[in-house]
Design an enzyme around this catalytic site. Structure first.
Site, PDB file in Angstrom:
ATOM      1  CB  ALA A   1       3.482 -13.893 -40.317  1.00 28.60           C
TER       2      ALA A   1
ATOM      3  CG  ASP B   1       1.880 -24.630 -27.497  1.00 26.42           C
ATOM      4  OD1 ASP B   1       2.593 -24.320 -26.513  1.00 26.42           O
ATOM      5  OD2 ASP B   1       2.324 -25.244 -28.487  1.00 26.42           O
TER       6      ASP B   1
HETATM    7  P1  ATP Z   1       5.876 -27.943 -34.687  1.00 26.26           P
HETATM    8  O1  ATP Z   1       4.915 -28.554 -35.642  1.00 26.26           O
HETATM    9  O2  ATP Z   1       7.107 -28.733 -34.521  1.00 26.26           O
HETATM   10  O3  ATP Z   1       5.248 -27.498 -33.399  1.00 26.26           O
HETATM   11  P2  ATP Z   1       5.591 -25.384 -35.838  1.00 26.26           P
HETATM   12  O4  ATP Z   1       4.261 -25.340 -35.198  1.00 26.26           O
HETATM   13  O5  ATP Z   1       6.464 -24.183 -35.696  1.00 26.26           O
HETATM   14  O6  ATP Z   1       6.406 -26.634 -35.360  1.00 26.26           O
HETATM   15  P3  ATP Z   1       4.654 -24.905 -38.495  1.00 26.26           P
HETATM   16  O7  ATP Z   1       3.370 -24.289 -38.057  1.00 26.26           O
HETATM   17  O8  ATP Z   1       4.602 -25.837 -39.641  1.00 26.26           O
HETATM   18  O9  ATP Z   1       5.362 -25.722 -37.364  1.00 26.26           O
HETATM   19  O10 ATP Z   1       5.659 -23.735 -38.843  1.00 26.26           O
HETATM   20  C1  ATP Z   1       6.987 -23.975 -39.230  1.00 26.26           C
HETATM   21  C2  ATP Z   1       7.720 -22.642 -39.301  1.00 26.26           C
HETATM   22  O11 ATP Z   1       7.217 -21.883 -40.404  1.00 26.26           O
HETATM   23  C3  ATP Z   1       7.493 -21.791 -38.063  1.00 26.26           C
HETATM   24  O12 ATP Z   1       8.604 -21.889 -37.229  1.00 26.26           O
HETATM   25  C4  ATP Z   1       7.316 -20.386 -38.573  1.00 26.26           C
HETATM   26  O13 ATP Z   1       8.486 -19.640 -38.363  1.00 26.26           O
HETATM   27  C5  ATP Z   1       7.059 -20.523 -40.068  1.00 26.26           C
HETATM   28  N1  ATP Z   1       5.673 -20.137 -40.351  1.00 26.26           N
HETATM   29  C6  ATP Z   1       4.566 -20.798 -39.971  1.00 26.26           C
HETATM   30  N2  ATP Z   1       3.457 -20.161 -40.390  1.00 26.26           N
HETATM   31  C7  ATP Z   1       3.875 -19.048 -41.049  1.00 26.26           C
HETATM   32  C8  ATP Z   1       3.196 -17.952 -41.697  1.00 26.26           C
HETATM   33  N3  ATP Z   1       1.878 -17.906 -41.755  1.00 26.26           N
HETATM   34  N4  ATP Z   1       3.962 -16.979 -42.244  1.00 26.26           N
HETATM   35  C9  ATP Z   1       5.309 -17.031 -42.175  1.00 26.26           C
HETATM   36  N5  ATP Z   1       5.993 -18.035 -41.579  1.00 26.26           N
HETATM   37  C10 ATP Z   1       5.296 -19.033 -41.017  1.00 26.26           C
END
Ligand code: ATP
Length: 355
Positions: free
Chosen positions: A126, A169
């Protein structure tokens, strides 16, 4: 320092043992069915820029060396996850994404694999970041953009609920944007999986065959997770539903509460329930203590007021939301994912909150 021979053989062993295995059926020119086993592992991807960091993960853009297709790969440190007792959350995310399979508004999980040190989730990329960041940049969104994003979000929620998933969430940080600025809901680590009345259609049940499949006896695996969660807070303070705070229970309508909070926030730049700390935010939620700015569009006000109701059974259903005048003129279904994105613009009648 580890012995070099030992390190190499261990990582080679993991390249094989930890790879995602995909079984593909192919029919040759003579009509004979061939079964092919495809393995995907760390070596099959070129890792690029870091997209973001979570508490237990790093998300990196990566390209499949064979197809040149780009993905986002979430890398989780196994030792850290075990130490912080997050194994079940990681499993819930994997089972949930696998169950959800293929919807344009939900981040898709293609493969999971591992090596000695890390787990890897290969996801839809994304590239346009979070809806939260877009909102911060613009301050607010106008009615047309809010309709556009909320209609997509509602469609994604309906799909999740129909597949026995409560997200729990939903918030603008967990709504990512694809290359066309359409939404992709993410972060299913705190989702609740409901037992399905009947098996999901096979197209949904197998998102390109990975080792990430849900265990065949879901109830035995899922029940302990829900029991463990029952006593712990799940979600984010500003979007949490009153039933979770009062009864420690979440239902499908809890996602619609969060949906109401998000719709409010897109139009006026701040969530309806916000205080200096979590405790005060919770107090506001259970007292339904929120106010609309005077410029809030009346039709949107009616929709939000019928979603932010303390009794979940009184909230509008998904079908009622779709039929609400706020969405008049919006065609739900596939059209939501093919129509052009409106020009992104703030709501000029509502002052954006100060940054
Ligand atoms: P936490 O684990 O602390 O709740 P989080 O859920 O945001 O944080 P991740 O799911 O690892 O943790 O995502 C980290 C960051 O990476 C996010 O803030 C997001 O901006 C980016 N991200 C996550 N998934 C994608 C994706 N599929 N494409 C692009 N960016 C992504």
């Amino acid at each position: 320092m580890p012995h070099p021979m030992r390190t190499r053989s261990t990582s080679d062993e993991w390249a094989d043992r930890g790879a995602a295995v995909q079984i593909q059926r192919e029919t040759d020119a003579n009509g004979n069915v061939q079964i092919k086993t495809i393995k995907k592992g760390v070596k099959d991807f070129t890792f690029g820029r870091t997209l973001g960091e979570g508490s237990f993960s790093t998300v990196v853009a990566a390209t499949d060396r064979q197809t040149l297709r780009e993905y986002a790969i979430k890398i989780l440190d196994k030792r850290h996850i075990i130490k912080e007792k997050k194994v079940k959350y990681v499993n819930v995310e994997k089972y949930t994404l696998n169950r959800l399979g293929n919807h344009p508004g939900i981040v898709r999980l293609y493969y999971t694999f591992q090596d000695e040190r890390s787990l890897y989730f290969v996801l839809d990329l994304a590239p346009k970041g979070e809806l939260f960041t877009l909102l911060k940049k613009l301050g607010t969104l106008n009615v047309e953009c809010t309709q556009y994003y909320c209609a997509q979000l509602l469609d994604a929620i309906e799909y999740m609920h129909n597949h026995g998933v409560i997200h729990r969430d939903l918030k603008p940080e967990n709504i990512l944007l694809d290359e066309n600025m359409r939404i992709k809901v993410t972060d299913f680590g705190t989702a609740k999986l409901l037992s399905l009345p009947k098996p999901a259609p096979s197209a949904d049940a197998d998102p390109s065959g990975t080792d990430a499949s849900e265990p065949s006896t879901p109830t035995s695996t899922i029940t302990p997770i829900e029991e463990e969660r029952a006593s712990s807070f799940v979600g984010t303070a500003e979007y949490v539903s009153p039933e979770l705070l009062n009864d420690k229970s979440a239902c499908k309508a809890s996602d619609l509460w969060a949906f109401g909070c998000i719709l409010f926030q897109l139009l006026c730049g701040r969530p309806p329930f916000k205080a200096n700390n979590e405790y005060q935010t919770f107090q506001k939620i259970i007292k339904l203590d929120y106010t609309f700015p005077p410029e809030f569009p009346p039709v949107a006000k009616d929709l939000v007021a019928n979603l932010l109701l303390l009794d979940p059974s009184k909230r509008l259903t998904i079908d009622q939301i779709k039929a609400h005048p706020f969405f008049s003129g919006i065609e739900f279904g596939l059209a939501l994912w093919t129509r052009p994105t409106p020009r992104l613009a703030p709501n000029s009648s509502i002052p954006a909150p100060s940054k």
